[in-house]
Design a protein around this motif. Sequence first.
Motif, PDB file in Angstrom:
ATOM      1  N   GLY A 288       0.792  -1.216   0.000  1.00 29.12           N
ATOM      2  CA  GLY A 288       0.000   0.000   0.000  1.00 29.12           C
ATOM      3  C   GLY A 288       0.819   1.257   0.000  1.00 29.12           C
ATOM      4  O   GLY A 288       0.253   2.347   0.090  1.00 29.12           O
ATOM      5  N   SER A 289       2.110   1.168  -0.061  1.00 28.15           N
ATOM      6  CA  SER A 289       2.944   2.356  -0.033  1.00 28.15           C
ATOM      7  C   SER A 289       3.570   2.577  -1.405  1.00 28.15           C
ATOM      8  O   SER A 289       3.246   1.898  -2.386  1.00 28.15           O
ATOM      9  N   TYR A 290       4.510   3.504  -1.453  1.00 30.24           N
ATOM     10  CA  TYR A 290       5.109   3.828  -2.737  1.00 30.24           C
ATOM     11  C   TYR A 290       6.062   2.743  -3.214  1.00 30.24           C
ATOM     12  O   TYR A 290       6.444   2.706  -4.378  1.00 30.24           O
ATOM     13  N   ILE A 291       6.415   1.845  -2.314  1.00 25.45           N
ATOM     14  CA  ILE A 291       7.223   0.699  -2.691  1.00 25.45           C
ATOM     15  C   ILE A 291       6.623  -0.538  -2.043  1.00 25.45           C
ATOM     16  O   ILE A 291       5.853  -0.451  -1.092  1.00 25.45           O
ATOM     17  N   ASN A 293       6.587  -3.817   0.251  1.00 23.10           N
ATOM     18  CA  ASN A 293       7.200  -4.208   1.532  1.00 23.10           C
ATOM     19  C   ASN A 293       7.851  -3.015   2.254  1.00 23.10           C
ATOM     20  O   ASN A 293       9.006  -3.056   2.668  1.00 23.10           O
ATOM     21  N   TYR A 294       7.035  -1.990   2.412  1.00 25.49           N
ATOM     22  CA  TYR A 294       7.522  -0.762   3.056  1.00 25.49           C
ATOM     23  C   TYR A 294       7.661  -0.987   4.567  1.00 25.49           C
ATOM     24  O   TYR A 294       6.790  -1.559   5.213  1.00 25.49           O
ATOM     25  N   VAL A 295       8.780  -0.534   5.135  1.00 30.25           N
ATOM     26  CA  VAL A 295       9.027  -0.556   6.579  1.00 30.25           C
ATOM     27  C   VAL A 295       9.335   0.865   7.028  1.00 30.25           C
ATOM     28  O   VAL A 295      10.256   1.498   6.482  1.00 30.25           O
ATOM     29  N   GLY A 296       8.583   1.353   8.003  1.00 33.55           N
ATOM     30  CA  GLY A 296       8.794   2.726   8.452  1.00 33.55           C
ATOM     31  C   GLY A 296       8.801   2.828   9.980  1.00 33.55           C
ATOM     32  O   GLY A 296       8.348   1.932  10.690  1.00 33.55           O
ATOM     33  N   LEU A 297       9.322   3.913  10.477  1.00 37.75           N
ATOM     34  CA  LEU A 297       9.344   4.236  11.909  1.00 37.75           C
ATOM     35  C   LEU A 297       8.431   5.428  12.141  1.00 37.75           C
ATOM     36  O   LEU A 297       8.337   6.325  11.282  1.00 37.75           O
ATOM     37  N   SER A 298       7.788   5.460  13.315  1.00 39.64           N
ATOM     38  CA  SER A 298       6.871   6.570  13.609  1.00 39.64           C
ATOM     39  C   SER A 298       7.140   7.108  14.993  1.00 39.64           C
ATOM     40  O   SER A 298       7.504   6.366  15.910  1.00 39.64           O
TER      41      SER A 298
END
Length: 422
Positions: A288-291, A293-298
């Motif tokens: 669902g992101s621009y790439i 298997n997106y992994v992000g920190l918040s």
Amino acid sequence: MRLLVFVFFFAIPSVCIRAQTIADQDSLRLTLQQADSLFVKNNLLLLAERFRVDASQAQILQAGLYDNPNLTLEVSSYNNETRRVLDVGRQGQKTVSIQQLLYTAGKRNKRIALASESARLTQLELLDLLRGLRFDLRTRFYSIYFQQQTLARFDQQLATLQTTVAAYEVQYKRNNVSLRELLRLKALLFQLANDRTAIRFQLADDQRAIRTLLSVDQPIKPVSVDQLVSRYRVPVQSDDTLQQLALRNRPDLKATESLVQQAKLNHTLQRALATPDVRVGGTYDQAGSYIQNYVGLSVSADIPVFNRNQGAIRAARSQIQYQQQLQQQKANQVMNEVATSLEKIREVERRVQTVEEQFSTQFDELNRGVITSFQKGNITLIEFVDLIEAYNDSVSQLNRLKADRVSAYEELNYLLGEDLFK
């Protein structure tokens, strides 16, 4: 007639003594030390209060716990391309995020400190409850003892008067004595019986209270009391020293100090709550992101624009001043209570000193002499009645004075928060 009275004087009292012996066998004989031990072990209010202490200790544990992490899982409900429901495979979509709340400004430690002080207050309330109940126990213990002493004397007198009245009724029927003499003796007997009933009622109330305190169902018979009474003496310490001792020891005063400390700790906590907490986390997004298997920190936090906890901080500050005023009022009350208690002790000691040491023994001897003289016809009925009334009143007043004396010293122990007379 005198011979008949003389025989009754010695026959019926022996029956009363045997009845009293049987009653004593049904009683629980306790020293003050044994009563204290039984009280600490059995009293249900103390046992219940200990559960409150355990609960307050558990609140310290709870205050130190971190918040649980928050886990969020989002999956595709329907994939239009593959026409699959809840498609979480390689061609589907799922999002996983996790967040953890991190306290700032030392809020966790401040909550622990506040819970610890609250637990300390609960312990002080337990000590204050123990202090009050023990004072009640000891006061009633001594009251029961002196009431039983008075009743023992009254029972002897009642037995004597009953035999006398019975003998006079026989002689009245034979016209040997006047109705006035018979009625005067009956009035004396009636008065003594009423006085005894009043003492029995008070004794019943004290017995009920002390049995509840000890959680027993048997009447209590205090023993070895005379040895305890001798230890009560006017304190050698100055009034100021005793007042300072009370200020250091009284758990109810320490409780007000604890409330002041809690108000201060709460004020510190409320100020810390004005600082926003931080939430940190991580996110995995499959498609669902621009790439892929997106992994992000918040990282997130509230912006303290409108609510900076101003009202709670102001209320906490006012609560400090409120508790400080109550604490000062309590300290003044404690000092005045100790001063008043010392005045009571000195007054009761002055009353005791006005009673000669041989007063009780002399009155017993006088009472026996009155009975003997009346049997022999050496004194009139009026003189007999007057002397018996004086004896009964003196016995009651003397035992009440002894009970008041012990109660005054026990009240001082209660007000000091310490057993001064060991």
